[in-house]
Design a protein around this motif. Structure first.
Motif: not given
Lengths: 490, 302
Positions: A452-467
Motif C-alpha cells: 500500500i506504500e505505492k498508493l497516492y497518499l502513502l508515498h510519503n514515508k513520514y505520513l505513512r506511520p501517522i496514517l
C-alpha cells in the motif's frame, strides 16, 4: 494471551527487542547463539501459552518431546516396518491425547444416551487445552514426513520445541509443516526491514478484520442466534450472512496477525486464507479457506487413501472421509460432522465430473471487475457457504434445521427495518463492504495492506506511520466487544 | 533495524498524539452527560424536584410541565449506582430540594450490564460505555480500577459520542423523542428468562442496596423519596409476569421497612393504553411524556 489484548501489546515489543538485541546482536559471537535465540522463542511462547493455564504447558511439552523422540527413532529404525511402527506410535499417542481431551466426553455422553445409562462418573469434564488440534497436527506432520523421507529428523530439541510452540501460530494456526517451519529454526534469521514493515501492515489488516469486522458482526449474530425462534426469516438470513463475515474476519484476521507477527521475527509462515468468498465454486472455496488444514488433510489423509485416482466409489468414500474428518476436527459436536457432510455433498459432483480444479487462477485476473457469470458464480458459492455456516454455528442439528426453516419464512421485512434503523448494523455493513472492496482490489496480494506504500497518499514515508496510527485509533474506537477468537475453541 | 524502530517510534508518537487529540476534542463537544453535570454544578441550588433513573425517565417525563425547579438528571441505560452517587454528591448542597423522583422499570433491577448475552452467562459487569461517560463527563468513577481510556480503546464506547455533538436534551435535562420507532412493537421485548439469570438475585440485592441508600440520604436531608414504575404498552405487558412484579414490589417493601418511600406502579395503568403515546413498547414518546409528567405531578401533589 489474546492478540487483541493489552497484555499482548506489551508482550510483543518486549519479546521483539530481546529477540533481536539480546539474543541476536549481543551474543552474536557465541557459538550457541542460535540455540539461545531458539530457547528464548520457546520461553516466550510458553509464557504466551501459559497465560491461559500453566497446566497446558505440561501437555504441549510432552507432545513436543514424544514427537521429537519419535522422529529420531523413525530415522534410526533398521527396517521400514520398525520405522512405520514408531510413526504409528507417535500418531496414536498424539491423537489419543487429542481424543481424550476433545472427544472423549462427546462419545461417552452419546454412548450413555444410546444405551440409556447415566453419565455420572462416565464423563471426564476436562478443560480443552487451547489450540490442541493445531499443534497436534503440526507434531504429526513431523513424524509422517520423516517416515516419508521428506525431511531429516533434527537432534536439536530446542529448535524442535520452538517449531511446535512458536507463539504467533501456536493456538490457531496456520498449521505449519515441519518441512517449512523447522528449517527456519535451524538457521540464523536475518532482520529484514521490508519484511518487518510488511508484517506490521499485515498485523494491522488482521486487527481490522478481527476487531472491526468480526467483533461488530458478533454482536448482532450472537443476539439473533440466541433468540432465533423469535426472529423473522429476513433477520435470520441477515444474521447468517453476518456470521459468514464474522468467522472469516475472526479466523483470517487471526492468521494475518500470526503471519505478520512471525515476519517480525524473520520467520515465514504459510498462507492460510486466499480471499475465499471470491470463489467461483465450492472446490475453489476449499482451496482458499483454511489452506493449512485442507492441505494437511489432502496430504496426510486424502492422497494416502488414493485421492481421486481410484474408482468412483472410492472417490466418493475418500471425499466423505476427508470432509467428515475435517468437520470433526473443529469440535465434538454433530453439527461439525453435518457441516463436513454438507460440503462433501457440494464437492462430490465437481470431483466426479472432473471439474474440481476448473478454477485455479484468481477470479477476474487482469481485470478490474468480474463478468456477470463470475459474479453469479461467486454469489452462488457464497450462498452455499452461508448455508454451511448456519450448521456450523448452531448448537445442534435440530437448531440448525429450525434456523433454516425460520429463514425460509419471509413473513416480514424486519431485517430491512433493522438494517435501516439500527446504526450498529449500518456501520457493521459498511465495515464489511470496506473489507470486501480492499480484498477485491488486493486479491492477487498476500494480504489487504500489501504494497500500500505505492498508493497516492502513502508515498510519503513520514505520513505513512501517522496514517497507520490513525487507522489503529479508528479501529479501536469502532471495534466490537467480542474479545476472543472463534478458532481458539478448536 | 534502526530504520524500522524509527518507523515504530514515529507511529507510536502519532498514535499517542491522536489519542490526546481525541481527548481534547471530546472535552469540547457537549453531550447529555456534560450538560447535566454543568447544570448540577451551577444550578443545583434552584432544583426543587430532581428526576433520576434511566431512559424510562429521561425520555418519559417532561420536567417543564412539573413545575418550576424540576430537573431531569436521568440518563439512558444507566445503572442505579450512578443515581446513588449523584444524590450523595449533591443532596447536602441543594437547599430547595423537596423531592427526588426515581424511575424503576420492570427490567432494570436485573440488568447491571445492558449487554444481555453477557448478563446471562458471565458475572454482570458494569456497562463500559456508562463507566466511561460518567467518569469523563460527570466525574464519578465506578471503582478504583476503572479507567475510561481502557473503555475507549477497547471499543466499548459508542463511536457516535466521540464524533458528533450529542447534546440531545433540553435545558431541563429532558430528551424529547417524537413519533415511533419503525418496529416499535417488537423491540425491547421482555425477556422471560430475566428472573432466572445466573446472577439475577445478586443484581436485585445490589439494586436494593443502592435504593436503600438513596432513601436513607433523602430521609437524612428531609427530602421526599418517590419511586415510580413507568407505563408500558400492551405488547410489552403481555410478557410481564407476576413473579417479576412481586420482585420489584418486594424491593420497595424492603426499603420501606427502614426508610420512608412513596411508590406508584404505572406499568399497567389504564391511562396509557393508546399506541400513539409510545416510542416503542416500553418507552413513552414526547406525547406520552407530557401526559405522564402531569399525572405524576397530580398524583404526588407537586
Amino acid at each position: 494471551m489474546l492478540f487483541n489484548s493489552i497484555q499482548f501489546a506489551i508482550f510483543l515489543p518486549i519479546v521483539f527487542l530481546l529477540y533481536w538485541f539480546v539474543f541476536d546482536s549481543f551474543i552474536k559471537k557465541s557459538k550457541n547463539q542460535l540455540r539461545l535465540q531458539n530457547a528464548f522463542v520457546v520461553m516466550a511462547s510458553y509464557v504466551f501459552y501459559g497465560w491461559w493455564d500453566w497446566r497446558f504447558l505440561l501437555l504441549i511439552a510432552f507432545t513436543s518431546f514424544c514427537s521429537w523422540g519419535s522422529g529420531l527413532l523413525i530415522a534410526k529404525a533398521e527396517t521400514r516396518k520398525k520405522a512405520k511402527t514408531w510413526m504409528w506410535l507417535n500418531i496414536v499417542l498424539n491423537l489419543g491425547i487429542l481424543a481424550l481431551f476433545k472427544y472423549y466426553d462427546f462419545f461417552a455422553s452419546e454412548f450413555a444416551e444410546l444405551f440409556n445409562v447415566s453419565t455420572v462418573g462416565l464423563l471426564l469434564k476436562v478443560i480443552l487445552p487451547v489450540g490442541i488440534s493445531f499443534y497436534t497436527f503440526q507434531a504429526l506432520s513431523y513424524s509422517i514426513d520423516i517416515y516419508r523421507g521428506k525431511i531429516e529428523p533434527t537432534k536439536d530439541i530446542v529448535a524442535f520445541f520452538a517449531f511446535i510452540s512458536f507463539f504467533p501460530q501456536l493456538v490457531a494456526g496456520p498449521i505449519e509443516r515441519a518441512t517449512n517451519l523447522l528449517p527456519q529454526f535451524l538457521k540464523k534469521r536475518e532482520f529484514d526491514y521490508d519484511n518487518a514493515i510488511d508484517g506490521m501492515r499485515q498485523i494491522l489488516w488482521g486487527l481490522f478484520k478481527k476487531i472491526v469486522v468480526a467483533d461488530n458482526c458478533a454482536v448482532f449474530v450472537d443476539h439473533v442466534f440466541s433468540n432465533y425462534t423469535n426472529e423473522t426469516g429476513s433477520t435470520l438470513l441477515l444474521a447468517a450472512i453476518f456470521f459468514t463475515f464474522q468467522i472469516y474476519g475472526d479466523f483470517s484476521g487471526y492468521s494475518d496477525i500470526a503471519i505478520g507477527t512471525a515476519k517480525l521475527f524473520g520467520i515465514k509462515l504459510m498462507r492460510n486464507f486466499n480471499v475465499p468468498y471470491f470463489s467461483r465454486d465450492i472446490a475453489e472455496f476449499w482451496r482458499r479457506w483454511h489452506i493449512s488444514l485442507t492441505t494437511w488433510f489432502r496430504d496426510y489423509v486424502y492422497i494416502p487413501l488414493g485421492g481421486s485416482r481410484v474408482s468412483k466409489a472410492k472417490v466418493v468414500r475418500n471425499t466423505f472421509i476427508i470432509f467428515l474428518v475435517s468437520g470433526f476436527w473443529h469440535g465434538a459436536n454433530w453439527t461439525f460432522i453435518a457441516w463436513g457432510a454438507y460440503h462433501a455433498f457440494l464437492f462430490l459432483p465437481l470431483i466426479l465430473t472432473g471439474k474440481n480444479r476448473k478454477y485455479t487462477n484468481q477470479v477476474a485476473e487482469g481485470r478490474r471487475l468480474p463478468t456477470l457469470k463470475e459474479t453469479g458464480q461467486m454469489l452462488l458459492t457464497f450462498f452455499l457457504a452461508v448455508m454451511g455456516w448456519i450448521i456450523f454455528r448452531a448448537e445442534s442439528i435440530g437448531q440448525a434445521w429450525e434456523y433454516v426453516r425460520g429463514m425460509l419464512q419471509f413473513g416480514t421485512l424486519r431485517a430491512c427495518y433493522r438494517f435501516f434503523t439500527l446504526p450498529e448494523i449500518r456501520l457493521t455493513s459498511l465495515f464489511v463492504v470496506i473489507m470486501l472492496v480492499i480484498e477485491w482490489l488486493q486479491r492477487d496480494k498476500q494480504h489487504g495492506f500489501e504494497g500500500i506504500e505505492k498508493l497516492y497518499l502513502l508515498h510519503n514515508k513520514y505520513l505513512r506511520p501517522i496514517l497507520y496510527a490513525l487507522l489503529l485509533l479508528l479501529m479501536m474506537v469502532f471495534g466490537g466487544k467480542h474479545a476472543s477468537f472463534i478458532y481458539f475453541q478448536f | 533495524m534502526k530504520r524500522f524502530l524509527w518507523a515504530i517510534v514515529i507511529g507510536g508518537i502519532a498514535f499517542f498524539v491522536l489519542c490526546g487529540a481525541v481527548e481534547f476534542y471530546q472535552s469540547r463537544v457537549d453531550n447529555n452527560y456534560s450538560y447535566k453535570y454543568w447544570y448540577m454544578e451551577n444550578h443545583r441550588h434552584e432544583v426543587v424536584t430532581l428526576l433520576l433513573g434511566d431512559s424510562y425517565i429521561e425520555n418519559a417525563i417532561n420536567p417543564g410541565l412539573m413545575g418550576k425547579g424540576t430537573f431531569n438528571l436521568a440518563r439512558s441505560s444507566r445503572w442505579i449506582y450512578y443515581d446513588d452517587k449523584l444524590l450523595e454528591k449533591y443532596i447536602a448542597d441543594m437547599p430547595n430540594l423537596k423531592q427526588v423522583i426515581l424511575g424503576m422499570g420492570y427490567k432494570p433491577p436485573y440488568f447491571k450490564s445492558y449487554h444481555y448475552p453477557e448478563s446471562e452467562s458471565n458475572e454482570p459487569e458494569m456497562n463500559e460505555h456508562e463507566k466511561y461517560m460518567y467518569e469523563k463527563f460527570m466525574h464519578i468513577r465506578y471503582d478504583d480500577n476503572s479507567n475510561h481510556w481502557l473503555g475507549l480503546y477497547r471499543g466499548y464506547i459508542d463511536p457516535g459520542t466521540l464524533i458528533g455533538n450529542n447534546l440531545l436534551c433540553d435545558s431541563l435535562g429532558y430528551e424529547r423523542v417524537d413519533g415511533q420507532s419503525v418496529n416499535w412493537r417488537l423491540e425491547h421485548n421482555v425477556d422471560s428468562n430475566v428472573f432466572h439469570q445466573k446472577y439475577a438475585k445478586e443484581q436485585v440485592a445490589e439494586y436494593t442496596g443502592y435504593l436503600k441508600d438513596m432513601a436513607r440520604l433523602c430521609h437524612l436531608h428531609k427530602v421526599r423519596f418517590i419511586v415510580i414504575t413507568p407505563p408500558c404498552h400492551d405488547s410489552y405487558i403481555v410478557n410481564v409476569r407476576q413473579e417479576g412484579l412481586d420482585i420489584i414490589h418486594g424491593i420497595i417493601e424492603n426499603v420501606r421497612s427502614e426508610y420512608p418511600i412513596e411508590y406508584i406502579d404505572y406499568l399497567q395503568d389504564e391511562e396509557y393504553r393508546a399506541d400513539s403515546i409510545y416510542r416503542n413498547c416500553s418507552h413513552l414518546n414526547s406525547i406520552g411524556a407530557d401526559i405522564f409528567a402531569l399525572r405524576v405531578k397530580k398524583d404526588f401533589g407537586l
